[in-house]
Design an enzyme around this catalytic site. Sequence first.
Site, PDB file in Angstrom:
ATOM      1  N   HIS A   1       0.816  -1.277  -0.042  1.00 16.73           N
ATOM      2  CA  HIS A   1      -0.010   0.046  -0.087  1.00 16.73           C
ATOM      3  C   HIS A   1       0.823   1.260   0.052  1.00 16.73           C
ATOM      4  O   HIS A   1       0.519   2.070  -0.596  1.00 16.73           O
ATOM      5  CB  HIS A   1      -0.966   0.050   1.136  1.00 16.73           C
TER       6      HIS A   1
ATOM      7  N   ARG B   1      -5.904  -0.210 -11.588  1.00 19.07           N
ATOM      8  CA  ARG B   1      -5.941  -1.365 -10.599  1.00 19.07           C
ATOM      9  C   ARG B   1      -6.906  -1.459  -9.564  1.00 19.07           C
ATOM     10  O   ARG B   1      -6.879  -0.921  -8.748  1.00 19.07           O
ATOM     11  CB  ARG B   1      -4.453  -1.313 -10.191  1.00 19.07           C
TER      12      ARG B   1
ATOM     13  N   GLU C   1       0.601 -11.626 -19.726  1.00 18.35           N
ATOM     14  CA  GLU C   1       1.843 -11.378 -18.446  1.00 18.35           C
ATOM     15  C   GLU C   1       2.131 -12.876 -18.178  1.00 18.35           C
ATOM     16  O   GLU C   1       2.980 -13.201 -17.178  1.00 18.35           O
ATOM     17  CB  GLU C   1       1.280 -10.724 -17.211  1.00 18.35           C
TER      18      GLU C   1
ATOM     19  N   ASN D   1       5.639  -6.200 -15.823  1.00 23.96           N
ATOM     20  CA  ASN D   1       6.103  -6.737 -14.619  1.00 23.96           C
ATOM     21  C   ASN D   1       6.007  -8.366 -14.238  1.00 23.96           C
ATOM     22  O   ASN D   1       7.052  -8.960 -13.830  1.00 23.96           O
ATOM     23  CB  ASN D   1       5.168  -6.020 -13.433  1.00 23.96           C
ATOM     24  N   ASP D   2       4.902  -8.626 -14.416  1.00 24.58           N
ATOM     25  CA  ASP D   2       4.753 -10.239 -14.036  1.00 24.58           C
ATOM     26  C   ASP D   2       5.226 -10.997 -15.271  1.00 24.58           C
ATOM     27  O   ASP D   2       5.954 -11.978 -15.005  1.00 24.58           O
ATOM     28  CB  ASP D   2       3.260 -10.432 -14.350  1.00 24.58           C
TER      29      ASP D   2
ATOM     30  N   CYS E   1       1.655  -2.066 -20.032  1.00 24.20           N
ATOM     31  CA  CYS E   1       1.100  -1.037 -18.766  1.00 24.20           C
ATOM     32  C   CYS E   1       2.004  -1.698 -17.728  1.00 24.20           C
ATOM     33  O   CYS E   1       1.856  -1.068 -16.420  1.00 24.20           O
ATOM     34  CB  CYS E   1      -0.274  -1.328 -18.445  1.00 24.20           C
TER      35      CYS E   1
HETATM   36  C1  PEP Z   1       2.394  -6.006 -14.632  1.00 28.34           C
HETATM   37  O1  PEP Z   1       2.275  -7.232 -14.179  1.00 28.34           O
HETATM   38  O2  PEP Z   1       3.045  -5.653 -15.554  1.00 28.34           O
HETATM   39  C2  PEP Z   1       1.170  -5.368 -14.285  1.00 28.34           C
HETATM   40  C3  PEP Z   1       1.115  -4.007 -14.896  1.00 28.34           C
HETATM   41  O3  PEP Z   1       0.492  -5.628 -13.450  1.00 28.34           O
HETATM   42  P1  PEP Z   1       0.694  -5.741 -11.912  1.00 28.34           P
HETATM   43  O4  PEP Z   1       2.030  -4.927 -11.576  1.00 28.34           O
HETATM   44  O5  PEP Z   1      -0.340  -5.059 -11.125  1.00 28.34           O
HETATM   45  O6  PEP Z   1       0.742  -6.841 -11.424  1.00 28.34           O
HETATM   46 MG    MG Z   2       0.368  -8.321 -13.242  1.00 25.81          MG
END
Ligand code: PEP
Ligand code: MG
Length: 762
Positions: A372, A479, A613, A636-637, A684
Site C-alpha cells: 500500500h 488497478r 503476463e 512486471n509479471d 502497462c
Molecule cells: C504487470 O504485471 O506488469 C502489471 C501491470 O500488473 P501488476 O504490476 O499490477 O501485477
Molecule cells: Mg501483473
Amino acid sequence: MSPDSTLPSVTLARLQEIVQRVNAAEDLHEALEIIVHRVKAALDTDVCSVFVRDSSVPQYVLMATEGLNPGAVGMVRMAADEGIVGFVASRQEPVNLANAAEHPRYRYFPETDEQRFSGFLAVPLVHFRQSVGVLVVQQVSQRVFANDEVAFLVTIGAQLAATLSNAALGTTFFPREPGPLGHSELIQGMPGAPGVTIGNIVLPSRLAELDAVADRAAEDAGREEAIFRRAVHETQEELRASADRMEGRLSAETRAIFDVYILILGQDDLVEDVVARIRNGNWAPGALRDSIAEHAKLFEQAEDPYLQTRAEDIRAIGHRILLRLFSDVTEVKKYPSNAVLLGDEVSLARIADVPPGQLKGIVCLRGAVLSHTAVLARELGIPAVMGLGPRNVRALDGHPIIVDGYRGRVFIDPLPAVIQEYRRFVQHEGQLSAKVAALRDLEAMTTDRVQVRLGLNVGLLTDMDVAAYLAVDEVGLYRSEFPFMTRETFPTEEEQHEIYRKILQAFAPKPVTMRTLDIGGDKPLPYFPMTEENPFLGWRGIRFTLDQPDIFLTQLRAMLRANVGLNNLRIMFPMIGQINEIKAARQALDRARRELAEEGNECPAPTIGAMVEVPSALFSIPTLSRYVDFFSIGTNDLTQYLLAVDRNNPNVARLYNHLDPAVIRALDGVIREARRCGKPASVCGEMAAEPGSAILLLGMGLETFSMSAFAVLRIKWVIRSFSSQQTKNILHHAMRMECAETVRIMLDDELRRAGLGELVLA
Ligand code: PEP
Ligand code: MG
C-alpha cells in the site's frame, strides 16, 4: 596428527545449539563472542577468532577471539592481499594447514601472540558472493583438521555471514575516530517510488510507550473510565481531522482507512475490554496497555503478512489514546521541512499527520513494491524505499538520510561528498521536471510523425486532475484491487459502482481500462487470507475471480452500471494463461449484462482485453484474439515468470531485469502477433515508464504506453526524440545481444546520443 584421529565428533545437535544461542544474542558483539567460545570448545582447539570486513577501508579486522591476546581485538587489520586471512577472503575457499608458518602468505602479528600456533583452519564468510569476514581456528600442535570439522566450520561460517550482513543498523560496529566525515551507512532495499530526497528521519513518536506503562490501582474506577472514554473520543476527532487534511490528496476509498481506525475505536470490542479492565481495578493506561497488547497479538499471530500489519494499526491507535491520557495537551509533533518517515510499515495515519509539503520521503523496513505504502507514495510523487529488512532504528530519529527511490537504497548519516553528489542529482531532477513540463501540450509523436498513445496507471488516487494536467490520452490501467485492499470486507456493488463511476466520469469521453480484481501473489486481501506455498503460481488474478463468481459478478455489474451514459469503459482480465479462462471471463461478463438488462438496466457492451503476463499467453495470441478486442502486456509479471525470478524477493531481485534479451524477444513476438491479428497492444508494466526500454517498445511498433504519472512527460520526450527507423535499428541490435547489462549500456548511449543524457542520470 592424522585427520581421522580421536578428535571429538561434531554433531548436528551441537551446530544447532550454537546457532540457537547466536540467534538469541542481544547484539553482534555478543554473537561473535558466543561463536568463538563455542566453536573453540566444539573443535577442542586452542584458538577461535573472527575477522570481519570493514568495507570503508576495506580491511579484515579481528573482532573476536578466544585464545589470542584479547588486546588485539580491533587492532589487527589485514587487507585482502595480506596474510592467510586475506588469502582466504579473496579466494573464498577454506584453507587447512598443519603448519601455518610454512604458508607463503603467512604473516605474523606481534599483538596477537600467535607465533605459538601451527595448525590452522580458516573458512571465508561469504554472503551474496561478497566476503564479509573469515572464521579461523588454530592449534599449538601441528594439526590438519578432519573433513567433518571443516564441514562444521563452513556451516557455522555460512550462518555467521548472513548474521554479519544483517547487522543492526545504527550500531557502529567498527569503532571510528569521530571526524568530519562521520559515519555513513548504505542500505540496499527495493525501489518503492521513484525520485530522490535528502531529508531527516522521523520515527514514530515514542513519547508515550505503551510497553513502559506500569500497573497502578485505579483510585476511582468511575472517574478513570470517564477519562478513558474522553480520550477515545478525542482520538476519534483527531483522526477525523487527519482524514480531512488528506482531502483532495487521496481518493475517498483510501481515506476510508481512517474510517477503519475510527471504526476500531467505535467498536465495543476494544473500548469495552479496556473498561472491563478498569472496573477490575487497573488504572486506564495499564488497562489500555493490556487490551492493546492482546488485540495486537491476535493479528501478529496471523500467517498473512497483511493481517500482521494490522497489529501496527492497533498499536498506533493505542499510542494515540495513551498520549491523550497522559497529558491535557496533545503532543504536537514537530516535523522538519524535509521529513522522511521511517518505520516497519509507514501507516497512512502517519503520512496524513505530516503537514502538506513537508513529507519528502518514505522508508519501510518491511513491504515490497506493491504494498500500500509504495503505491500511495508513487501516486503522491514521494520517493520511497521498501524492504530494508529487520533493523534496529531506534537511535535514528532526526538523523540525515538520503532516499534513492530509483535504486531502492538509502544512506543514513551520509558523508558530505555523498550529500553533495545527491544535491546535484536533486537539482538536476528539478530542472528535468521543469524541462519536460514544456512538452505537455505537444504530441507524443516520433520525429517521422508516428503517433503513439500515452495512458496513465492509477490505483488509489481517483483524483483525475493529474490526468488532466498531463494531458494523457487514456487511463491504460486502473488497478481495481486497491479499493478492495483498503477495506475490511469485500466492497458492495454499490460501493464499487460509486468508485468506478467517478473515475469513468472524470475521464469521459477518453477511455478507461479497468482491470478486474487481481489479488493473490503479492496482493493479499486483509479479510480473505490465503496461505499458499507458492502464491505467484497460485490462486491469483482471473483464477481467483473465476472460482468466486459471486465476487466477480458483483464487480462486473458495478463496472457495467458505472458505464451507462458514458460508454468509455474497457474491461481487462489479468493473468490470462489459458483460452478457457478468457472464454469463461467473457461468459461472466455476458451474464452480468444479461441480468442487468433483465432488471431493466441496459448497459452498453464494453471493449474487452486480456493482459499478456503469463508466458503461455505469448504463444496463444491468435487464439486469444478471437475473444478479445485488445491486449495489454504486463511486463512486471511477464518478466518475473519468464526469468523465474520473484520480483519481491531480495535474494534474487538483482536477477530481475526486463532488458534481458529473452524478455525483449518475447515482447517483440507478442506485439508482432497482435498486429498480425489486427488487435491493438499496449504495455502497462513498469517497462513502459523506463526511457531506455521505451525506445525498444517504439521499435517494436507499440501503439500505447501506460505508466504512472511521474514518467508520462519523460517518455513523451523519448518518443519525440527518435524516428521509428532509428528505434527499429536499436531494437534489432538489442535482440542480438547476450545479456541485459550490454543492452542497458547500449540504450544509455543511444539516449545520450539523442541529447537525452539527463534521463540516463535519472
Ligand atoms: C504487470 O504485471 O506488469 C502489471 C501491470 O500488473 P501488476 O504490476 O499490477 O501485477
Ligand atoms: Mg501483473
